[in-house]
Design a protein around this motif. Structure first.
Motif, PDB file in Angstrom:
ATOM      1  N   ALA A  85      -2.305   6.709  11.324  1.00  0.00           N
ATOM      2  CA  ALA A  85      -3.709   6.360  10.555  1.00  0.00           C
ATOM      3  C   ALA A  85      -4.740   7.484  11.082  1.00  0.00           C
ATOM      4  O   ALA A  85      -5.372   7.819  10.077  1.00  0.00           O
ATOM      5  CB  ALA A  85      -4.087   4.923  11.204  1.00  0.00           C
ATOM      6  N   LEU A  86      -4.806   8.012  12.134  1.00  0.00           N
ATOM      7  CA  LEU A  86      -5.491   8.971  12.566  1.00  0.00           C
ATOM      8  C   LEU A  86      -5.181  10.408  11.815  1.00  0.00           C
ATOM      9  O   LEU A  86      -6.201  10.890  11.119  1.00  0.00           O
ATOM     10  CB  LEU A  86      -5.446   9.253  14.085  1.00  0.00           C
ATOM     11  N   ALA A  87      -4.004  10.511  11.869  1.00  0.00           N
ATOM     12  CA  ALA A  87      -3.760  11.761  10.837  1.00  0.00           C
ATOM     13  C   ALA A  87      -3.922  11.864   9.522  1.00  0.00           C
ATOM     14  O   ALA A  87      -4.431  12.727   9.004  1.00  0.00           O
ATOM     15  CB  ALA A  87      -2.381  12.188  10.953  1.00  0.00           C
ATOM     16  N   ILE A  88      -3.847  10.520   8.930  1.00  0.00           N
ATOM     17  CA  ILE A  88      -4.456  10.492   7.484  1.00  0.00           C
ATOM     18  C   ILE A  88      -5.935  10.590   7.521  1.00  0.00           C
ATOM     19  O   ILE A  88      -6.324  11.350   6.432  1.00  0.00           O
ATOM     20  CB  ILE A  88      -3.699   9.244   6.910  1.00  0.00           C
ATOM     21  N   ASN A  89      -6.494   9.985   8.204  1.00  0.00           N
ATOM     22  CA  ASN A  89      -7.957  10.001   8.217  1.00  0.00           C
ATOM     23  C   ASN A  89      -8.595  11.489   8.444  1.00  0.00           C
ATOM     24  O   ASN A  89      -9.356  11.671   7.707  1.00  0.00           O
ATOM     25  CB  ASN A  89      -8.592   8.869   9.197  1.00  0.00           C
ATOM     26  N   ARG A 127       0.864  -1.234   0.138  1.00  0.00           N
ATOM     27  CA  ARG A 127      -0.056   0.040  -0.152  1.00  0.00           C
ATOM     28  C   ARG A 127       0.781   1.113  -0.073  1.00  0.00           C
ATOM     29  O   ARG A 127       0.762   2.175  -0.563  1.00  0.00           O
ATOM     30  CB  ARG A 127      -0.967   0.026   1.176  1.00  0.00           C
ATOM     31  N   ARG A 128       1.782   1.122   0.659  1.00  0.00           N
ATOM     32  CA  ARG A 128       2.908   2.423   0.814  1.00  0.00           C
ATOM     33  C   ARG A 128       3.379   2.560  -0.818  1.00  0.00           C
ATOM     34  O   ARG A 128       3.530   3.691  -0.951  1.00  0.00           O
ATOM     35  CB  ARG A 128       3.772   2.304   1.849  1.00  0.00           C
ATOM     36  N   ALA A 129       3.639   1.450  -1.330  1.00  0.00           N
ATOM     37  CA  ALA A 129       4.272   1.627  -2.658  1.00  0.00           C
ATOM     38  C   ALA A 129       3.280   2.071  -3.577  1.00  0.00           C
ATOM     39  O   ALA A 129       3.717   2.615  -4.773  1.00  0.00           O
ATOM     40  CB  ALA A 129       4.835   0.323  -3.095  1.00  0.00           C
ATOM     41  N   ILE A 189      -2.334   0.555   7.899  1.00  0.00           N
ATOM     42  CA  ILE A 189      -1.543   1.152   9.129  1.00  0.00           C
ATOM     43  C   ILE A 189      -2.407   0.807  10.337  1.00  0.00           C
ATOM     44  O   ILE A 189      -1.664   0.260  11.453  1.00  0.00           O
ATOM     45  CB  ILE A 189      -1.208   2.563   8.794  1.00  0.00           C
ATOM     46  N   ASN A 190      -3.712   1.166  10.428  1.00  0.00           N
ATOM     47  CA  ASN A 190      -4.434   0.817  11.741  1.00  0.00           C
ATOM     48  C   ASN A 190      -4.278  -0.613  12.021  1.00  0.00           C
ATOM     49  O   ASN A 190      -4.138  -1.137  13.105  1.00  0.00           O
ATOM     50  CB  ASN A 190      -5.974   1.449  11.338  1.00  0.00           C
ATOM     51  N   HIS A 226      -3.784   8.669   1.527  1.00  0.00           N
ATOM     52  CA  HIS A 226      -4.759   7.869   1.132  1.00  0.00           C
ATOM     53  C   HIS A 226      -5.600   7.166   2.279  1.00  0.00           C
ATOM     54  O   HIS A 226      -4.838   6.426   3.121  1.00  0.00           O
ATOM     55  CB  HIS A 226      -4.756   6.780   0.039  1.00  0.00           C
ATOM     56  N   PRO A 227      -6.845   7.155   2.420  1.00  0.00           N
ATOM     57  CA  PRO A 227      -7.549   6.206   3.536  1.00  0.00           C
ATOM     58  C   PRO A 227      -7.324   4.797   3.339  1.00  0.00           C
ATOM     59  O   PRO A 227      -7.323   4.204   4.484  1.00  0.00           O
ATOM     60  CB  PRO A 227      -9.052   6.695   3.261  1.00  0.00           C
ATOM     61  N   GLY A 228      -7.090   4.400   2.346  1.00  0.00           N
ATOM     62  CA  GLY A 228      -6.569   2.753   2.197  1.00  0.00           C
ATOM     63  C   GLY A 228      -5.362   2.603   3.064  1.00  0.00           C
ATOM     64  O   GLY A 228      -5.119   1.485   3.327  1.00  0.00           O
ATOM     65  N   LEU A 229      -4.733   3.525   2.846  1.00  0.00           N
ATOM     66  CA  LEU A 229      -3.358   3.291   3.508  1.00  0.00           C
ATOM     67  C   LEU A 229      -3.604   3.529   5.246  1.00  0.00           C
ATOM     68  O   LEU A 229      -2.979   2.533   5.685  1.00  0.00           O
ATOM     69  CB  LEU A 229      -2.311   4.462   2.967  1.00  0.00           C
TER      70      LEU A 229
END
Length: 79
Positions: free
Chosen positions: A56-60, A18-20, A33-34, A26-29
């Motif tokens: 994960a929280l920061a991305i969301n 997913r990172r690649a 991570i979560n 992206h929420p999928g990332l």
């Protein structure tokens, strides 16, 4: 099922893919991570889990509208 040793490399591989392939915000990332963070939490690895759950929280928070259920989920897992 308690087979954390078998799950850990799979979660890590999924996260690497997913990172690649996904943009950093992206929420999928965040989802992946979560999941890895929650696996560490389940094993008692709180120092490993914390930075992942915070990421994960920061991305969301950045990717989703305020009040989105995935933000609430990330907050719950971080707590």
């Amino acid at each position: 099922c308690g087979e954390y040793d078998r799950a850990l490399p799979l979660y890590k591989e999924a996260l690497a893919i997913r990172r690649a392939t996904l943009p950093s915000g992206h929420p999928g990332l965040a989802y992946c991570i979560n999941n890895l963070g929650m696996l560490y939490e389940s094993q008692g690895g709180y120092s490993d889990a914390l930075p992942l759950l915070e990421e994960a929280l920061a991305i969301n928070r950045a990717a989703l509208p305020p009040g989105h259920p995935l933000i609430a989920n990330a907050l719950n897992n971080l707590a």
